[in-house]
Structure formats: structure tokens, C-alpha cells
Write a protein that holds these residues in place. Structure first.
Motif, PDB file in Angstrom:
ATOM      1  N   PHE A   1      -7.040   2.140  -6.756  1.00 39.81           N
ATOM      2  CA  PHE A   1      -6.898   3.463  -6.179  1.00 39.81           C
ATOM      3  C   PHE A   1      -8.183   3.796  -5.437  1.00 39.81           C
ATOM      4  CE2 PHE A   1      -3.865   3.414  -9.587  1.00 39.81           C
ATOM      5  CZ  PHE A   1      -2.776   4.101  -9.081  1.00 39.81           C
ATOM      6  N   HIS A   2      -8.055   4.192  -4.162  1.00 44.28           N
ATOM      7  CA  HIS A   2      -9.192   4.595  -3.337  1.00 44.28           C
ATOM      8  C   HIS A   2      -8.985   6.026  -2.877  1.00 44.28           C
ATOM      9  CE1 HIS A   2      -9.268   0.184  -3.177  1.00 44.28           C
ATOM     10  NE2 HIS A   2     -10.581   0.283  -2.893  1.00 44.28           N
ATOM     11  N   GLY A   3     -10.088   6.759  -2.820  1.00 46.09           N
ATOM     12  CA  GLY A   3     -10.023   8.132  -2.360  1.00 46.09           C
ATOM     13  C   GLY A   3      -9.884   8.214  -0.858  1.00 46.09           C
ATOM     14  N   LEU A   4      -9.225   9.231  -0.413  1.00 46.08           N
ATOM     15  CA  LEU A   4      -9.034   9.478   1.011  1.00 46.08           C
ATOM     16  C   LEU A   4      -9.803  10.729   1.407  1.00 46.08           C
ATOM     17  CD1 LEU A   4      -5.202   8.685   1.338  1.00 46.08           C
ATOM     18  CD2 LEU A   4      -7.108   7.270   2.119  1.00 46.08           C
ATOM     19  N   PRO A   5     -10.356  10.722   2.586  1.00 45.36           N
ATOM     20  CA  PRO A   5     -10.206   9.737   3.674  1.00 45.36           C
ATOM     21  C   PRO A   5     -11.301   8.672   3.704  1.00 45.36           C
ATOM     22  CG  PRO A   5     -11.212  11.717   4.532  1.00 45.36           C
ATOM     23  CD  PRO A   5     -11.001  11.977   3.063  1.00 45.36           C
ATOM     24  N   ASN A   6     -12.254   8.712   2.719  1.00 51.34           N
ATOM     25  CA  ASN A   6     -13.421   7.833   2.820  1.00 51.34           C
ATOM     26  C   ASN A   6     -13.196   6.471   2.175  1.00 51.34           C
ATOM     27  OD1 ASN A   6     -14.889   9.884   4.130  1.00 51.34           O
ATOM     28  ND2 ASN A   6     -15.405  10.817   2.145  1.00 51.34           N
ATOM     29  N   LEU A   7     -12.132   6.289   1.483  1.00 50.24           N
ATOM     30  CA  LEU A   7     -11.747   5.018   0.880  1.00 50.24           C
ATOM     31  C   LEU A   7     -12.722   4.546  -0.190  1.00 50.24           C
ATOM     32  CD1 LEU A   7     -10.542   3.047   4.051  1.00 50.24           C
ATOM     33  CD2 LEU A   7      -9.154   4.218   2.331  1.00 50.24           C
ATOM     34  N   GLU A   8     -13.335   5.493  -0.914  1.00 50.35           N
ATOM     35  CA  GLU A   8     -14.189   5.103  -2.026  1.00 50.35           C
ATOM     36  C   GLU A   8     -13.292   4.713  -3.199  1.00 50.35           C
ATOM     37  OE1 GLU A   8     -13.394   9.518  -2.358  1.00 50.35           O
ATOM     38  OE2 GLU A   8     -13.883   8.040  -0.785  1.00 50.35           O
TER      39      GLU A   8
ATOM     40  N   MET B   1       0.855  -1.197   0.000  1.00 51.84           N
ATOM     41  CA  MET B   1       0.000   0.000   0.000  1.00 51.84           C
ATOM     42  C   MET B   1       0.892   1.247   0.000  1.00 51.84           C
ATOM     43  SD  MET B   1      -3.201  -0.688   2.546  1.00 51.84           S
ATOM     44  CE  MET B   1      -2.136  -0.795   3.979  1.00 51.84           C
ATOM     45  N   GLU B   2       0.353   2.325  -0.583  1.00 54.57           N
ATOM     46  CA  GLU B   2       1.086   3.604  -0.587  1.00 54.57           C
ATOM     47  C   GLU B   2       0.081   4.740  -0.635  1.00 54.57           C
ATOM     48  OE1 GLU B   2       4.490   6.076  -3.138  1.00 54.57           O
ATOM     49  OE2 GLU B   2       3.993   3.998  -3.654  1.00 54.57           O
ATOM     50  N   VAL B   3       0.235   5.691   0.283  1.00 54.62           N
ATOM     51  CA  VAL B   3      -0.621   6.873   0.313  1.00 54.62           C
ATOM     52  C   VAL B   3      -0.019   7.935  -0.598  1.00 54.62           C
ATOM     53  CG1 VAL B   3      -1.487   8.769   1.725  1.00 54.62           C
ATOM     54  CG2 VAL B   3      -1.552   6.423   2.594  1.00 54.62           C
ATOM     55  N   LEU B   4      -0.814   8.366  -1.584  1.00 57.84           N
ATOM     56  CA  LEU B   4      -0.401   9.451  -2.483  1.00 57.84           C
ATOM     57  C   LEU B   4      -0.981  10.742  -1.917  1.00 57.84           C
ATOM     58  CD1 LEU B   4      -1.119   7.639  -5.891  1.00 57.84           C
ATOM     59  CD2 LEU B   4       0.885   7.460  -4.394  1.00 57.84           C
ATOM     60  N   ALA B   5      -0.222  11.383  -1.024  1.00 56.84           N
ATOM     61  CA  ALA B   5      -0.762  12.512  -0.261  1.00 56.84           C
ATOM     62  C   ALA B   5      -1.107  13.687  -1.158  1.00 56.84           C
ATOM     63  CB  ALA B   5       0.261  12.929   0.801  1.00 56.84           C
ATOM     64  N   SER B   6      -0.339  13.934  -2.219  1.00 56.22           N
ATOM     65  CA  SER B   6      -0.596  15.101  -3.063  1.00 56.22           C
ATOM     66  C   SER B   6      -1.888  14.955  -3.854  1.00 56.22           C
ATOM     67  CB  SER B   6       0.579  15.316  -4.026  1.00 56.22           C
ATOM     68  OG  SER B   6       0.710  14.186  -4.888  1.00 56.22           O
ATOM     69  N   ARG B   7      -2.350  13.698  -4.049  1.00 55.16           N
ATOM     70  CA  ARG B   7      -3.563  13.468  -4.821  1.00 55.16           C
ATOM     71  C   ARG B   7      -4.691  12.882  -3.977  1.00 55.16           C
ATOM     72  NH1 ARG B   7      -1.792  13.749 -10.268  1.00 55.16           N
ATOM     73  NH2 ARG B   7       0.489  13.840 -10.330  1.00 55.16           N
TER      74      ARG B   7
END
Length: 1002
Positions: free
Chosen positions: A96-103, A78-84
């Protein structure tokens, strides 16, 4: 273990499912489990707070949420793409899931079966490896990804990473660089046989490639960057880069190494069953089977304190560069303190040059360094600390560390103090005055010197300017004068930069002398320096280094002391009381060389000390006077008083260089000196009855040459000094300078019996008159000589009378002189007595005795009556035949006796008449040519006057452009231009008016 770079803390324990992937998002912790679920943990203290702090907390974490069925298969990475604001997960495919809701945002189905990936956050590019293919996708900025290209490779990819625009691949047997533009593969080097390939991207854009337990650095093109390698204890399975450390996951532990050669081991963290090593925003996450640890970095300030305390100064200095930019003053203070402590440590352990490099980097005051050399004598100032104890340079380290890191007092170790103790003082001083320690000090001082000297010089310039405008900053004490008075030996108390410069130069000079570098010491003193005169003089005198001592005096404008020392050394060398090298080194020429620059500033000092070497080096000393532009009158008066024997030599060289620059007084002085030498010689030989007036020793030759060539002396004064019965040739030359040509010729003829000298004299007078700008060639001087030959008795009487008139002799000596002339007997075949005369008054022709160079000595045109006379007929005939072209023939014939045979005059008359006839013919030809030319001009004039000008009804005036008609007209001769006569008169009047107005303007 060197020090604690990281503190290990357990965030999570007893996870119900095996953790296969771990990542952090803000203060939350994501754990991807074997069952495909995603467990989200947050700090226990903030479990109810839904805000998202930016960092992981150093406290226990509790389960906040479980997302069951996050993936169908276990999550591999896993890797968090903080800029996106995306979470990238690798499982059966890449999602790819959106943060912070993980959709769910996107799922790349082509990535099914992918085993490795790499994300380029700058460009938004994703590359992944699937079997023997490498695919590249691009994020379109929204929720989709677009495939860019698909590449084939030779084997399964084990590790992958972006390197610029290219991709580095670690396949089964080697590392290759994939060019994404054309798909070509470039081999780098083979991978290890046991450990799988490992590609790690560095923050600088370079790559760290693993080969067994060795890490190799390459650039983006796969080229090796350096020979150094990172050597791990075992082959790592994962590496995280967190500047300035590289953290590697080994089978049984985690190793932390410094990313700077030689890449030392900093810390080892032992944990069991470690599966993952992931970089977070404020630490390194260590994932175990059912628990998670985080390696929180110890603050930079605390690490610096630990490293400094344990003697790892290089690592401490490297960490100082990581301090925040807003703490630049704090960083500078830390670095200076560490450099100073490191320098003391190195110095005590014998690494002197390296120690001085760190002293230099610390910018510590030079007095601090010099206090370690108690045998070096320094000027007494308020800037030098007590020499027996060194100031503790680590006392402020604790406060600096705490200010930067917040570390508590109980964590701060006690720092050793590198001080100079009084025990074993003798052995310690001997060590510190060894050759190596002094050489290191010399290099240190030479590097510090330019900046300090520049400040001292600028400070002196500011003082000069302020003094010039009347704004002095303080009155100087009489004992602390400026360099212009007594050099730079003593400095004003308020001159901080110059005081520091004096300390530095004084210490540097001593160090150079102690190491045997006398040449370097002399070069130091030759340039701008601020050496303490008193201390350096004492040291140089003690070591008998006189060359350096002279330069010390010279640089401080202590010229009297320098010249006094030189004179003493010369005296010692003459008396053979000094050493051989002194005799060879110090010669009289050194005084001359020293005096050359002083000629313009202190000529009296030059004259005073030049007397010491004038006799031994006369030529060089006089050259010194001449080249130094010292006033000739000043030098002459000084030589006349202190070295009269060298006065003439000096004046000779002055005349040789530039006669016009020598005043008449000096010329007269030189001739008087020459005459005195000749008179001394005459007196000595006359006493021994050995004087012969025909002899010409060097003294007489020099005097005669000066009398003839020099024009600035006073002939009357010299004439009075000549003896009555000697030095006739000198008398003749002096009389010639007074324009008394008849008297001079009488001496040549009657006393010296030298017709050749008389003829040469006439030639000189004739040529000098003929070349005058306003004069014409005169033959009078030859007629005067002719008269002397023809009337010897009369010329002798006139000689005696005029000598009295000139004041050459007293009245009592006049009769003796006349008798001496009259009693001259004929000598040789040149003298022939023809007839005697009763008196010179029987001569009918009065010949003028005045022989000015511009007037004729023979003005009478009446023929000379025949009478009884003693004539020198052979000399007369020789004169006429040799100089016929310079003598007025008519006047010469009038002077000759009537008994002279015409045959004897043939050598005179033949060329004279021939020359006259030739001149007459030439004049006749010239006259004819001029008449012919006159006729030609007249003919041309008549031709122009016969010109015809036709005037018609259409002819117009060139001035008014109106027709001529029947009006009176005028014709210009050039071009035959027609104008009205009235217009012509008007134009002439206008020209006259314009010329008048121009003259008035001027």
C-alpha cells in the motif's frame, strides 16, 4: 453493432516497457511495467499543471514521472483506493502506497506469493488468496493492517471477490462461498473446463460467475437469481461492470452488452494483444503490451438518439432511466417521446396490445391514439387533431438529446416519422378496424378511463359547489346544458375533463360494439359515463342494440325517450313485426323495472307509462305503485280517469298492505266500486229475471266482506244506492255500521228469515262492545233481537218509519216497503202463528226503539201485558238457550209472554241459575277469606302495640345524642329507636320544610 456506447481513444503508445498493470488516479494514468517500475502519465495539455483533475482526458498522454524499483518483481495488478488515498499493488506481495506521493504505507508480507485479491471499501477489508489459503486483513484506519483470519481451501484460487460478509472463490473446478464467520464452504456450481473461473461483483451486491462463454447471476449466498444468462462470443478473461453495460475482454476484441435481459450485444471494439481491462472513474481502461486505450462512454442523450433512430426503443428507454435526477422533466419528455414512437412502430407492425401499453406509458393524449382509428366517430371538440395526418412525435427528440449530451448536429441521424399517409386508405382503415386492433384499443381506454372519469367527476362537483355559493365560473350556453337537463350528451365548452371523458367513453362504447361485446357496453352505460348521446344513439339504433340504447337514455336521465322506445318495442312484439329475440327480450316487465327508481322523483311519469302495461301485468304494476310510495290519492285519481277497471284492484292491495294507511275517502271509493259491480250484476240478472237475493256470487261476497271489515266508508251514501227490493243483507250490514241495530236485525229476521245471521250479528256487536277500553259487556243487543221475535208487527212499523227518517227511500216508496215487511209469510217450520194482535199500541211495556250500542233497547221494567200477538216462540227459546250467559235474565223474563211454559225455559234457566249459584258461593268464599285476612292484620297490629321499651339513665337520643333523662320521648316502631319528643317534632318540621322547598324548585 447496435450503437456506439463507447468511443475508443488511445491515450498512450510506444511505452518502452511491457505494461503488466494499469490504473488511473484522477486525470493521471499509472502503468506498472514488467521491469518493476511505475510510470505516471498525464495529459499533454496539462503536463505543467500539478492539480489533479477528477477524470481522464480524451487526449494524448505524456510521461510525467517514472518510479524505478517500485517493486522487485513485475506488478500483477493495481487498484486506487480513492476513499483512503491509497494505491494497492500486487507483486511479490501486497503493498500500500500513499497518494499522491507514493510513499510506502504498509506491506503485507504474508501475501507473498498471492495471486488474487479483493478489496471491500465499505468495511476496509482485504482478502487475498495464496496457494490453498485465503487470508483476511483489516485496515486499522491509519497506516497498518491487522490480520482477521486465515482459511484453508481445497485447491488453488483463480478468482476471488467479496459478496457481502462472505467471500466467493473461483477455484480450479468449481465456485464456492466461504462463510467468514465459521469458515465453512458452500458449493455453487462447477466452473468451466477450458476457461478459468471468473468472479465479478455487481453494484447491487450480486455476483456474475463465468462458465466458459456464459455469465451466470447468483446472490450473495450462491443461489441462482434468474434463468437468463449473458452469452459472450467467447470465454472472457476479464469483465468490467459500468451501469448499464457489462464490458468483457475477449481474446481478440472487447464486447459491450446491455445488463438487461436478453443482454443484447451493443458494441464490439477490436484491438490487438489486449492484456488488461480496468474500470476508471469516467471510462474503461484497455491495456495493451505497450499502449493504453480508454473507452469513453458516449453521453446518455446521444445514445438515446442513436437507439431511437435505429429502432431499438427498449434499449433507449432503459438508458433514459440513467439520466441525472436533476433532469427529471427532460427524462420524462424523452421517455414519452420514445414510448410514442415505439408504440407507432409496434402498431404498424401488428403488435397492437404492446403498442397500446407504450401509448399508455407515454401519457399521450387519448385523441392522439384515437386519430389512428378513423372509423370511430368522436364528439366535435377542439381537442382532436386532424385525422388525416399524425403529429410527428420525434421532432423534439434532437433538441432533447443535444440538451442532455451536447452531441453535435452532424452526429444526429435523421429520425423516421410514423405517420398515417392517405394512400391505400381503404386497406389501412380495414386493418385498423380489425378485431385485434379494437381489442387493444379497448384495453388501452379501460386503463386510461379511471383517472379521466375521476377528474371529470371532481370537476362537476366543483361546479356544483361553486353554483351553490354563487361563484359560477361562466354561463353555459342553452344548447350545452348540464346532465341534469339532458344528460351528459353535450358538455360545457370550458369543461376540459368532461370533454375528454366524453371522447373516451364514446370511443370505448363503439369499440365494444364493433367487437361484439354488447354486455360490456351495457355495463359501461350502467355506471357513471360521459358518452355522447347523439353519436351513441345513432350507432345503437343502427345496430338495433336496444338494451344498450335504453341504458344510454337511462344514464342521461332521458326517461321519456327510454320509455317511448320500450313502448314501441312492446307494440312491435305484439304485432309480430319485430325479430324473435326482440320479442323474447323486451317484455312489459321491463317497463315496470325501469319505472321503479322513478317513483320518488317523477311519479307522474310513472303513472303515465304504467298505463301501457297495467292490463297485461296488473299485479306487478300495482305492486310498483305500492312499493314506490306514490301518493295513494294520486294513483287512485289517475286510475279512475285512465283505467277505472283497475281502480278496485289497486285499492284492494292497498288495504291488504296497510289498512290504517288508506284514507277514508279511498275506503269509501273502494266500497262504492264494489257496490257498482254488484248493482251492474243485479241489473243484468233482473232484466233476465234470474236474480235471487239468496245467491252470493263473488261480487256480492267481496262487497259484504268489505262492508263488514272496512270502517272508513260513508254508509249513508251507500244506503241511498241500494235497490228497494234486493240486497237486504248488504242493507243490514250498512245499518249496523250506522248503529241502527234494530233495523238491521229486522232485516235479518223479517226479510232474510235468517235467525242464524241475526244471532251472528248480535255476537259481533256484543264482542265489539265488550272489548272496548271504557265499555262493559252489554246484553242489550240480544234483548233487541228478543223483542223483534216477540213483536214482529211493531218492529215492522218501526222499521218502515226509521227507514224514511234515514233517507234510504223516497216517501212514495215507504208504504211499499212497510207492506213488503208486513206481508212476509211464514216459511218453514220455524214460523208458528200463536195468536194475532189488534195493534201494537196495546202493549203495556214501552220498549225504546233507539238501539245505540251503549244504551239498552229495553229500559221498561213493567211487565208486558198479554194480548193477541204473533210471536216467534221457537226462535225466542233458541236464543235464550244459546246465549243465556249474555242476556239479562230478569229483563228477558219480563219480555216473555205469560203463556210461555216453564218447561220450555229450562235450557235457559237451568244454566243461568246454576251459574248464579256458583257465583254466589264464590263471592261468599271470597268474603270469608277477606274477613280472615282482616283478623290476621288486626292481630299483628295488637302484637306490635304491646311492645315494651326500656329507658335507663344511659339511654340517649339518636338525633341529638344527649341523654333522655326525664324528658318526654318517642320511640320509632322499626328498631325501637329512642328520641326526644322535641327532637322528633323538630325533625318532622325540617322534613316538611325540605319537601316544600323541593316543590318550589321543581
Amino acid at each position: 453493432m447496435v450503437h456506439n456506447a463507447y468511443d475508443s481513444f488511445q491515450l498512450l503508445k510506444d511505452c518502452p516497457a511491457r505494461i503488466d498493470a494499469v490504473e488511473s488516479y484522477g486525470s493521471k494514468l499509472f502503468a506498472g511495467c514488467y521491469d518493476g517500475s511505475l510510470r505516471i502519465y498525464s495529459p499533454e495539455s496539462s503536463a505543467s499543471d500539478r492539480s489533479l483533475p477528477s477524470e481522464l482526458h480524451q487526449e494524448s498522454y505524456a510521461l510525467e514521472k517514472t518510479v524505478a524499483g517500485f517493486s522487485k518483481k513485475p506488478i500483477v495488478a493495481m487498484e486506487v483506493l480513492a476513499s483512503r488515498e491509497l494505491l494497492l499493488s500486487l507483486s511479490e506481495s501486497i503493498a500500500f502506497h500513499g497518494l499522491p506521493n507514493l510513499e510506502t504505507v504498509a506491506v503485507i508480507t504474508k501475501a507473498k506469493g498471492a495471486n488474487a485479491y479483493s478489496w471491500d471499501d465499505r468495511r476496509g477489508f482485504l482478502c487475498f488468496a495464496r496457494q490453498k489459503r485465503v487470508c483476511v486483513f483489516k485496515h486499522d484506519g491509519g497506516g497498518g493492517f491487522v490480520e482477521v483470519r486465515d482459511y484453508g481451501v481445497s485447491d488453488y484460487v483463480k478468482s476471488i471477490s467479496w459478496c457481502g460478509d462472505n467471500i466467493c472463490l473461483g477455484i480450479k473446478k468449481e465456485y464456492v462461498i466461504l462463510n467468514t464467520a465459521n469458515g465453512t464452504l458452500s458449493e455453487v456450481f462447477p466452473s468451466g473446463r477450458v476457461a478459468p473461473p471468473l468472479v465479478i461483483s455487481l453494484p447491487s451486491g450480486e455476483l456474475l460467475l463465468g462458465k466458459e462463454n456464459i455469465g451466470v447471476f447468483v446472490d450473495q449466498n450462491g443461489k441462482l437469481l434468474q434463468t437468463e444468462r449473458i452469452c459472450w462470443s467467447e470465454a472472457p478473461t476479464a469483465i468490467v461492470i459500468q451501469n448499464p453495460y457489462a464490458i468483457a475482454l475477449l481474446p481478440r476484441r472487447v464486447e459491450v452488452r446491455l445488463l438487461r435481459s436478453p443482454y443484447p450485444l451493443i458494441q464490439t471494439i477490436v484491438l490487438q494483444n489486449i492484456r488488461h481491462l480496468v474500470k476508471s472513474n469516467n471510462g474503461v481502461i484497455v491495456g495493451l503490451d505497450n499502449s493504453v486505450y480508454v473507452l469513453f462512454p458516449v453521453s446518455i442523450g446521444a445514445q438515446i438518439v442513436q437507439l431511437t433512430a435505429s429502432g431499438h426503443f427498449e434499449e433507449a428507454l432503459a438508458l433514459c432511466k440513467l439520466l441525472p435526477p436533476d433532469e427529471s422533466s427532460l427524462r420524462a419528455a424523452k421517455e414519452s417521446s420514445i414510448h410514442t414512437r415505439y408504440a407507432h412502430y409496434l402498431f404498424e407492425n401488428g403488435s397492437y396490445e404492446e403498442a397500446m401499453e407504450h401509448f399508455l406509458a407515454s401519457q399521450v393524449d387519448i385523441t392522439h391514439v384515437l386519430s389512428m382509428y378513423p372509423s370511430i366517430i368522436l364528439p366535435k371538440t377542439t381537442m382532436i387533431p386532424p385525422p388525416d395526418k399524425m403529429v410527428d412525435v420525434s421532432g423534439d427528440e434532437a433538441s432533447l438529446s443535444r440538451g442532455s449530451s451536447g452531441i453535435s448536429d452532424d452526429m444526429e441521424p435523421s429520425s423516421p416519422q410514423y405517420v398515417l399517409e392517405s394512400e391505400d386508405n381503404t386497406a389501412l382503415e380495414s386493418k385498423k378496424m380489425s378485431h385485434n386492433t379494437l381489442m387493444a384499443l379497448i384495453k388501452y381506454l379501460q386503463k386510461r378511463r379511471p383517472g379521466i372519469i375521476e377528474k371529470a367527476t371532481s370537476e362537476g362537483t366543483e361546479e356544483v359547489i361553486s353554483d351553490a355559493v354563487g361563484k359560477t365560473y361562466g354561463a353555459y350556453d342553452s344548447s350545452k346544458t348540464k346532465k341534469s337537463n339532458k344528460g351528459r350528451g353535450t358538455m360545457p365548452l370550458n369543461s376540459g375533463a368532461r370533454e375528454m371523458a366524453a371522447i373516451l367513453d364514446t370511443a370505448l362504447l363503439q369499440a365494444l360494439l364493433h367487437t361484439g361485446q354488447s354486455g360490456a357496453a351495457i355495463e359501461l352505460l350502467k355506471g357513471v359515463n360521459y358518452c355522447d348521446v347523439k353519436i351513441c344513439e345513432e350507432i345503437l339504433m343502427k345496430s338495433k342494440n336496444y338494451s344498450a340504447l335504453l341504458e344510454l337514455f337511462k344514464s342521461n336521465a332521458m326517461h321519456h325517450e327510454a320509455l317511448k322506445l320500450l313502448s314501441q318495442l312492446l307494440e312491435e312484439s305484439k304485432s309480430n313485426q319485430s325479430q324473435t329475440e326482440v320479442t323474447q327480450t323486451f317484455s312489459p316487465e321491463l317497463i315496470i323495472e325501469y319505472l321503479k327508481p322513478l317513483c320518488r322523483t317523477d311519479p307522474m311519469l310513472v303513472l303515465e307509462y304504467s298505463m301501457l302495461v297495467l292490463e297485461s301485468c296488473p299485479t306487478q304494476t300495482i305492486d310498483l305503485f305500492l312499493s314506490g310510495n306514490i301518493s295513494a290519492d294520486l294513483v287512485n285519481s289517475y286510475l279512475k280517469k285512465h283505467a277505472p277497471n283497475m281502480q278496485g284492484r289497486y285499492l284492494e292491495l292497498m288495504m291488504a298492505m296497510n289498512e290504517t294507511a288508506v284514507s277514508g275517502n279511498l275506503q269509501n271509493e273502494m266500497v262504492q266500486i264494489y257496490l257498482s259491480e254488484v248493482l251492474d250484476l243485479y241489473a243484468a240478472k233482473s232484466a233476465q229475471q234470474e236474480w235471487d237475493d239468496k245467491d252470493h256470487p263473488p261480487e256480492r261476497k267481496k262487497l259484504l266482506s268489505a262492508l263488514e271489515s272496512i270502517s272508513g266508508y260513508s254508509p249513508q251514501a251507500l244506503l241511498k244506492r241500494l235497490p228497494r227490493d234486493a240486497l237486504y243483507e248488504e242493507r243490514a250490514v250498512i245499518l249496523g255500521k250506522m248503529n241502527q241495530h234494530e233495523l238491521a236485525l229486522s232485516i235479518y229476521v223479517h226479510k232474510l228469515h235468517a235467525p242464524d245471521l241475526a244471532l251472528a250479528y248480535c255476537d259481533r256487536i256484543y264482542e265489539s262492545v265488550s272489548f272496548l277500553p271504557s265499555g262493559k259487556p252489554s246484553s242489550n243487543i240480544y234483548l233487541t233481537l228478543l223483542q223483534i221475535y216477540l213483536n214482529p208487527k211493531k218492529s215492522a212499523k218501526d222499521f218502515a218509519k226509521r227507514i224514511v227518517a234515514l233517507g234510504s227511500f223516497e216517501s212514495g216508496e215507504t208504504t211499499k216497503m212497510m207492506e213488503s215487511v208486513l206481508s212476509s209469510k211464514a216459511k218453514g217450520s220455524r214460523w208458528k202463528k200463536i195468536v194475532s194482535i189488534d195493534s201494537a199500541e196495546d202493549m203495556r211495556a214501552g220498549v225504546s226503539s233507539s238501539t245505540d250500542s251503549g244504551r239498552s233497547d229495553v229500559d221498561a221494567e213493567e211487565p208486558i201485558e198479554e194480548g193477541n200477538s204473533t210471536v216467534m216462540i221457537s226462535e225466542v227459546l233458541d236464543l235464550l238457550s244459546q246465549r243465556w250467559e249474555r242476556i239479562n235474565g230478569a229483563q228477558a223474563l219480563k219480555l216473555l209472554p205469560r203463556e210461555t211454559k216453564l218447561q220450555n225455559l229450562l235450557p235457559f234457566l237451568a244454566p243461568l241459575i246454576r251459574n248464579s249459584s256458583e257465583a254466589l258461593r264464590n263471592y261468599s268464599v271470597i268474603k270469608s277469606l277477606r274477613q280472615s285476612e282482616n283478623l290476621q292484620v288486626k292481630e299483628e297490629l295488637y302484637k306490635y302495640r304491646k311492645g315494651v321499651t326500656q329507658v335507663t339513665s344511659e339511654s340517649t337520643c339518636s338525633l341529638c345524642n344527649k341523654k333522655i333523662g326525664g324528658s318526654a320521648f318517642a320511640v320509632y316502631p322499626i328498631g325501637k329507636t329512642l328520641v326526644h319528643f322535641a327532637c322528633f317534632n323538630n325533625s318532622q318540621g325540617m322534613k316538611a320544610v325540605s319537601k316544600t322547598s323541593q316543590g318550589r324548585r321543581r
